[in-house]
Write a protein that holds these residues in place. Structure first.
Motif, mmCIF file in Angstrom:
data_model
loop_
_atom_site.group_PDB
_atom_site.id
_atom_site.type_symbol
_atom_site.label_atom_id
_atom_site.label_comp_id
_atom_site.label_asym_id
_atom_site.label_seq_id
_atom_site.Cartn_x
_atom_site.Cartn_y
_atom_site.Cartn_z
ATOM 1 N N TYR A 83 2.113 -33.080 35.873
ATOM 2 C CA TYR A 83 2.245 -32.932 37.423
ATOM 3 C C TYR A 83 4.032 -32.434 37.510
ATOM 4 O O TYR A 83 3.789 -32.256 38.717
ATOM 5 N N PRO A 84 4.917 -32.648 37.130
ATOM 6 C CA PRO A 84 6.506 -31.839 36.897
ATOM 7 C C PRO A 84 6.063 -30.341 37.895
ATOM 8 O O PRO A 84 6.368 -29.524 38.739
ATOM 9 N N SER A 85 5.223 -29.740 36.819
ATOM 10 C CA SER A 85 4.832 -28.209 36.725
ATOM 11 C C SER A 85 4.557 -28.267 37.830
ATOM 12 O O SER A 85 4.573 -27.324 39.728
ATOM 13 N N LEU A 86 3.290 -29.035 38.442
ATOM 14 C CA LEU A 86 2.368 -29.700 39.541
ATOM 15 C C LEU A 86 3.334 -29.267 40.536
ATOM 16 O O LEU A 86 2.869 -28.278 41.873
ATOM 17 N N LEU A 87 3.838 -30.239 41.377
ATOM 18 C CA LEU A 87 4.819 -30.002 42.181
ATOM 19 C C LEU A 87 5.759 -28.998 42.248
ATOM 20 O O LEU A 87 6.053 -29.202 43.086
ATOM 21 N N VAL A 88 6.379 -28.438 41.656
ATOM 22 C CA VAL A 88 7.365 -27.917 41.428
ATOM 23 C C VAL A 88 5.978 -26.589 42.055
ATOM 24 O O VAL A 88 6.737 -25.444 43.547
ATOM 25 N N MET A 89 5.238 -26.340 41.665
ATOM 26 C CA MET A 89 4.875 -24.971 42.169
ATOM 27 C C MET A 89 3.988 -24.881 43.164
ATOM 28 O O MET A 89 4.104 -24.650 44.706
ATOM 29 N N PHE A 92 6.904 -24.678 46.248
ATOM 30 C CA PHE A 92 6.849 -23.227 46.183
ATOM 31 C C PHE A 92 6.226 -22.822 47.389
ATOM 32 O O PHE A 92 6.648 -21.561 47.835
ATOM 33 N N VAL A 93 4.347 -23.621 47.217
ATOM 34 C CA VAL A 93 3.843 -22.207 47.838
ATOM 35 C C VAL A 93 3.904 -22.784 49.566
ATOM 36 O O VAL A 93 3.685 -22.446 50.565
ATOM 37 N N LEU A 94 4.161 -23.701 49.255
ATOM 38 C CA LEU A 94 4.158 -24.746 50.693
ATOM 39 C C LEU A 94 5.703 -24.237 51.283
ATOM 40 O O LEU A 94 6.074 -23.472 52.923
ATOM 41 N N MET A 95 7.075 -24.265 50.459
ATOM 42 C CA MET A 95 8.027 -23.445 51.021
ATOM 43 C C MET A 95 7.815 -21.549 51.545
ATOM 44 O O MET A 95 8.332 -21.463 52.781
ATOM 45 N N ALA A 96 7.150 -20.612 51.547
ATOM 46 C CA ALA A 96 6.372 -19.978 51.179
ATOM 47 C C ALA A 96 5.753 -19.731 52.807
ATOM 48 O O ALA A 96 6.281 -18.903 52.751
ATOM 49 N N PHE A 97 5.410 -20.559 52.170
ATOM 50 C CA PHE A 97 4.082 -20.748 53.291
ATOM 51 C C PHE A 97 4.816 -21.039 55.132
ATOM 52 O O PHE A 97 4.941 -20.238 56.375
ATOM 53 N N PHE A 98 5.832 -21.615 54.655
ATOM 54 C CA PHE A 98 6.616 -21.991 56.341
ATOM 55 C C PHE A 98 8.030 -20.985 56.582
ATOM 56 O O PHE A 98 7.839 -20.653 57.169
ATOM 57 N N LEU A 99 8.219 -20.018 55.369
ATOM 58 C CA LEU A 99 8.719 -19.121 55.712
ATOM 59 C C LEU A 99 8.006 -17.854 55.959
ATOM 60 O O LEU A 99 8.689 -17.573 56.643
ATOM 61 N N ILE A 100 7.052 -17.431 55.797
ATOM 62 C CA ILE A 100 6.294 -16.820 56.524
ATOM 63 C C ILE A 100 6.055 -16.727 58.319
ATOM 64 O O ILE A 100 5.969 -16.562 58.511
ATOM 65 N N LEU A 101 5.974 -18.275 57.850
ATOM 66 C CA LEU A 101 5.693 -18.635 59.968
ATOM 67 C C LEU A 101 6.787 -18.446 60.828
ATOM 68 O O LEU A 101 6.696 -18.177 61.299
ATOM 69 N N ALA A 102 7.750 -18.671 60.031
ATOM 70 C CA ALA A 102 8.907 -18.626 60.554
ATOM 71 C C ALA A 102 9.121 -17.593 60.590
ATOM 72 O O ALA A 102 9.930 -16.892 62.204
ATOM 73 N N THR A 103 9.242 -16.215 59.980
ATOM 74 C CA THR A 103 9.712 -14.663 60.113
ATOM 75 C C THR A 103 8.661 -13.801 61.000
ATOM 76 O O THR A 103 8.841 -13.194 61.866
ATOM 77 N N LEU A 104 7.473 -14.712 60.827
ATOM 78 C CA LEU A 104 6.390 -14.573 61.948
ATOM 79 C C LEU A 104 6.600 -14.460 63.681
ATOM 80 O O LEU A 104 6.994 -13.959 64.316
ATOM 81 N N ALA A 133 3.916 -20.840 31.406
ATOM 82 C CA ALA A 133 5.432 -21.307 30.061
ATOM 83 C C ALA A 133 4.998 -23.103 30.677
ATOM 84 O O ALA A 133 4.659 -23.961 29.363
ATOM 85 N N SER A 134 4.230 -23.270 31.645
ATOM 86 C CA SER A 134 4.679 -25.382 31.462
ATOM 87 C C SER A 134 3.243 -25.847 31.146
ATOM 88 O O SER A 134 2.110 -26.720 31.264
#
Length: 136
Positions: A83-89, A92-104, A133-134
């Motif tokens: 669960y911790p590795s799933l939470l981190v991943m 990470f995906v949500l952060m990348a999605f919102f960063l792409i959305l903000a830059t567009l 690794a996890s």
């Protein structure tokens, strides 16, 4: 009310098979393993003596059970490790999605998007290595 407190597994006793087939687990001579007389599965008691693990399995994770005195209970502590590795991943995906959305949506979108994609190109393999690794 029943209690589901785990009991230590006695290596000299026989138990019902945890696979829900009407077989019996019996100790295998000269080993620390148990074998089922019905489904031919082999089980090993973990070092602490409270958890029995199935050796040969088709599941991606080893199945493990705890003995309550009357029945086997599926041990879910091994699944909680992922669960911790799933939470981190996921974060990470949500952060990348919102960063792409903000830059567009920014006025300098193409230049910022190029920098963001280059950063993602570097961070994605790192995230993939962390995921591998996890998984053990």
């Amino acid at each position: 009310m029943r209690t589901y407190k785990s009991q230590k597994i006695d290596p000299q006793s026989d138990y019902p098979c945890p696979c829900r087939r009407s077989g019996r687990l019996q100790p295998i001579i000269l080993t620390e393993a148990f074998g089922c007389d019905r489904c031919q599965q082999i089980f090993v008691v973990q070092d602490d003596g409270y958890v029995m693990e199935q050796l040969s399995t088709h599941y991606p994770y080893k199945r493990a059970w705890r003995w309550t005195g009357q029945q086997w209970r599926l041990d879910r502590s091994a699944l909680n490790l992922s669960y911790p590795s799933l939470l981190v991943m996921t974060s990470f995906v949500l952060m990348a999605f919102f960063l792409i959305l903000a830059t567009l949506q920014s006025p300098q979108g193409t230049r910022a998007l190029t920098h963001l994609l280059m950063t993602m190109g570097v961070l994605a393999p790192l995230g993939f290595v962390f995921w591998l690794a996890s998984r053990r």
